[in-house]
Design a protein around this motif. Structure first.
Motif, PDB file in Angstrom:
ATOM      1  N   LYS A  63       0.838  -1.204   0.000  1.00 23.88           N
ATOM      2  CA  LYS A  63       0.000   0.000   0.000  1.00 23.88           C
ATOM      3  C   LYS A  63       0.864   1.241   0.000  1.00 23.88           C
ATOM      4  O   LYS A  63       1.942   1.267   0.593  1.00 23.88           O
ATOM      5  CB  LYS A  63      -0.904   0.021   1.245  1.00 23.88           C
ATOM      6  N   ARG A  64       0.368   2.280  -0.682  1.00 26.85           N
ATOM      7  CA  ARG A  64       1.026   3.590  -0.707  1.00 26.85           C
ATOM      8  C   ARG A  64      -0.025   4.617  -1.106  1.00 26.85           C
ATOM      9  O   ARG A  64      -0.687   4.440  -2.135  1.00 26.85           O
ATOM     10  CB  ARG A  64       2.184   3.577  -1.708  1.00 26.85           C
ATOM     11  N   LYS A  65      -0.172   5.681  -0.318  1.00 20.65           N
ATOM     12  CA  LYS A  65      -1.213   6.693  -0.541  1.00 20.65           C
ATOM     13  C   LYS A  65      -2.563   5.987  -0.667  1.00 20.65           C
ATOM     14  O   LYS A  65      -2.964   5.263   0.229  1.00 20.65           O
ATOM     15  CB  LYS A  65      -0.888   7.557  -1.753  1.00 20.65           C
ATOM     16  N   LYS A  84      14.533  -4.614   5.312  1.00 16.97           N
ATOM     17  CA  LYS A  84      14.137  -3.790   6.458  1.00 16.97           C
ATOM     18  C   LYS A  84      15.102  -2.623   6.647  1.00 16.97           C
ATOM     19  O   LYS A  84      14.688  -1.507   6.945  1.00 16.97           O
ATOM     20  CB  LYS A  84      14.086  -4.647   7.720  1.00 16.97           C
ATOM     21  N   ALA A  85      16.407  -2.887   6.448  1.00 16.46           N
ATOM     22  CA  ALA A  85      17.403  -1.821   6.584  1.00 16.46           C
ATOM     23  C   ALA A  85      17.175  -0.723   5.552  1.00 16.46           C
ATOM     24  O   ALA A  85      17.413   0.457   5.830  1.00 16.46           O
ATOM     25  CB  ALA A  85      18.801  -2.398   6.435  1.00 16.46           C
ATOM     26  N   ALA A  86      16.715  -1.090   4.363  1.00 15.74           N
ATOM     27  CA  ALA A  86      16.435  -0.105   3.321  1.00 15.74           C
ATOM     28  C   ALA A  86      15.097   0.592   3.543  1.00 15.74           C
ATOM     29  O   ALA A  86      14.784   1.569   2.860  1.00 15.74           O
ATOM     30  CB  ALA A  86      16.453  -0.781   1.956  1.00 15.74           C
ATOM     31  N   GLY A  87      14.281   0.085   4.484  1.00 14.90           N
ATOM     32  CA  GLY A  87      12.998   0.713   4.796  1.00 14.90           C
ATOM     33  C   GLY A  87      11.876   0.334   3.854  1.00 14.90           C
ATOM     34  O   GLY A  87      10.881   1.044   3.749  1.00 14.90           O
ATOM     35  N   PHE A  88      11.999  -0.808   3.168  1.00 18.14           N
ATOM     36  CA  PHE A  88      10.995  -1.194   2.171  1.00 18.14           C
ATOM     37  C   PHE A  88       9.834  -1.982   2.763  1.00 18.14           C
ATOM     38  O   PHE A  88       8.777  -2.065   2.154  1.00 18.14           O
ATOM     39  CB  PHE A  88      11.638  -2.021   1.055  1.00 18.14           C
ATOM     40  N   ILE A  89      10.008  -2.572   3.930  1.00 20.39           N
ATOM     41  CA  ILE A  89       8.924  -3.372   4.508  1.00 20.39           C
ATOM     42  C   ILE A  89       7.936  -2.475   5.244  1.00 20.39           C
ATOM     43  O   ILE A  89       6.750  -2.775   5.322  1.00 20.39           O
ATOM     44  CB  ILE A  89       9.512  -4.463   5.435  1.00 20.39           C
ATOM     45  N   THR A  90       8.398  -1.336   5.735  1.00 24.69           N
ATOM     46  CA  THR A  90       7.536  -0.401   6.443  1.00 24.69           C
ATOM     47  C   THR A  90       6.599   0.301   5.463  1.00 24.69           C
ATOM     48  O   THR A  90       7.034   0.782   4.425  1.00 24.69           O
ATOM     49  CB  THR A  90       8.383   0.658   7.169  1.00 24.69           C
ATOM     50  N   ARG A  91       5.318   0.358   5.803  1.00 20.21           N
ATOM     51  CA  ARG A  91       4.343   1.015   4.950  1.00 20.21           C
ATOM     52  C   ARG A  91       4.491   2.521   5.116  1.00 20.21           C
ATOM     53  O   ARG A  91       4.498   3.032   6.246  1.00 20.21           O
ATOM     54  CB  ARG A  91       2.929   0.580   5.359  1.00 20.21           C
ATOM     55  N   ASP A  92       4.616   3.241   4.003  1.00 19.60           N
ATOM     56  CA  ASP A  92       4.718   4.696   4.043  1.00 19.60           C
ATOM     57  C   ASP A  92       3.315   5.243   4.280  1.00 19.60           C
ATOM     58  O   ASP A  92       2.460   5.184   3.404  1.00 19.60           O
ATOM     59  CB  ASP A  92       5.294   5.210   2.724  1.00 19.60           C
ATOM     60  N   GLY A 138       4.796   2.807  -5.792  1.00 20.42           N
ATOM     61  CA  GLY A 138       5.183   2.612  -4.396  1.00 20.42           C
ATOM     62  C   GLY A 138       4.470   1.431  -3.755  1.00 20.42           C
ATOM     63  O   GLY A 138       5.059   0.691  -2.965  1.00 20.42           O
ATOM     64  N   ALA A 139       3.197   1.233  -4.121  1.00 18.11           N
ATOM     65  CA  ALA A 139       2.435   0.107  -3.576  1.00 18.11           C
ATOM     66  C   ALA A 139       2.991  -1.223  -4.085  1.00 18.11           C
ATOM     67  O   ALA A 139       3.118  -2.185  -3.314  1.00 18.11           O
ATOM     68  CB  ALA A 139       0.959   0.243  -3.957  1.00 18.11           C
ATOM     69  N   VAL A 140       3.344  -1.287  -5.367  1.00 13.07           N
ATOM     70  CA  VAL A 140       3.917  -2.520  -5.918  1.00 13.07           C
ATOM     71  C   VAL A 140       5.276  -2.792  -5.276  1.00 13.07           C
ATOM     72  O   VAL A 140       5.616  -3.933  -4.938  1.00 13.07           O
ATOM     73  CB  VAL A 140       4.029  -2.442  -7.460  1.00 13.07           C
ATOM     74  N   LYS A 141       6.067  -1.745  -5.063  1.00 16.08           N
ATOM     75  CA  LYS A 141       7.373  -1.891  -4.404  1.00 16.08           C
ATOM     76  C   LYS A 141       7.200  -2.464  -2.998  1.00 16.08           C
ATOM     77  O   LYS A 141       7.925  -3.383  -2.595  1.00 16.08           O
ATOM     78  CB  LYS A 141       8.070  -0.534  -4.341  1.00 16.08           C
ATOM     79  N   HIS A 142       6.219  -1.935  -2.253  1.00 17.97           N
ATOM     80  CA  HIS A 142       5.945  -2.423  -0.905  1.00 17.97           C
ATOM     81  C   HIS A 142       5.498  -3.886  -0.943  1.00 17.97           C
ATOM     82  O   HIS A 142       5.956  -4.709  -0.138  1.00 17.97           O
ATOM     83  CB  HIS A 142       4.870  -1.540  -0.260  1.00 17.97           C
ATOM     84  N   GLY A 143       4.649  -4.225  -1.900  1.00 16.39           N
ATOM     85  CA  GLY A 143       4.170  -5.604  -2.033  1.00 16.39           C
ATOM     86  C   GLY A 143       5.294  -6.567  -2.407  1.00 16.39           C
ATOM     87  O   GLY A 143       5.382  -7.672  -1.866  1.00 16.39           O
ATOM     88  N   ILE A 144       6.174  -6.147  -3.323  1.00 13.29           N
ATOM     89  CA  ILE A 144       7.304  -6.990  -3.722  1.00 13.29           C
ATOM     90  C   ILE A 144       8.210  -7.234  -2.522  1.00 13.29           C
ATOM     91  O   ILE A 144       8.676  -8.354  -2.293  1.00 13.29           O
ATOM     92  CB  ILE A 144       8.090  -6.336  -4.885  1.00 13.29           C
TER      93      ILE A 144
END
Length: 165
Positions: free
Chosen positions: A46-48, A134-142, A112-118
């Protein structure tokens, strides 16, 4: 107070008389691999206002979004770069095929949503990739979303033009 320590020597004697307690053992959480019958991992990103349903499976690096190739759906190179960041960070670029369906929002939010899902699906497919993602911050939902419009305002915060006379 009779339990007062007046010198460093007394403090040392008190410290020696105290029994040491073993610290509790910290256990690491073993995450399990989550795959369906077809060998795919699924996650929701999810994103926005955009919501993406993402399936990944081992393959040649092909990305399909809403039935179209990524180069057609996300025409801007920046959006494709955003989409492929999780693979590059985790070091598995070109090793997974992605099938995603996205609804809502604009193209930027959808990327951004597809990136989060991937990212979430990669972590479910191979839990060892979680640390890098996780270190790159990709698992956290913006969680940033558009602020709602308030009554008496032109937009969320903008006021109507003021007229003194």
């Amino acid at each position: 107070m009779a339990d007062q320590v007046n010198s460093l020597e007394e403090l040392g004697q008190v410290a020696d008389s105290i029994e040491t307690v073993d610290a509790p053992q910290i256990t690491t959480i073993q995450r399990e691999v989550v795959k369906d019958a077809l060998g795919r991992s699924y996650a929701t990103g999810k994103r926005k206002d955009a919501v993406a349903r993402v399936w990944i499976k081992p393959g040649s690096g092909k990305v399909i979004v809403n039935g179209r190739d990524q180069t057609i759906y996300f025409a801007r190179p920046v959006l494709r770069m955003i989409l492929l960041q999780p693979f590059e960070v985790s070091g598995v670029a070109g090793q997974f095929d992605v099938m995603a369906t996205v609804k809502g929002g604009g193209l930027s939010g959808q990327a951004g949503a597809v990136k989060h899902g991937i990212s979430k699906a990669l972590q479910l497919f191979d839990p060892s990739l979680r640390a890098a993602l996780k270190a790159a911050g990709f698992i956290t939902r913006d969680s940033r979303v558009v602020e709602r419009k308030k009554y008496g305002k032109a937009k969320a915060r903008k006021s109507f033009q003021f007229s003194k006379r």
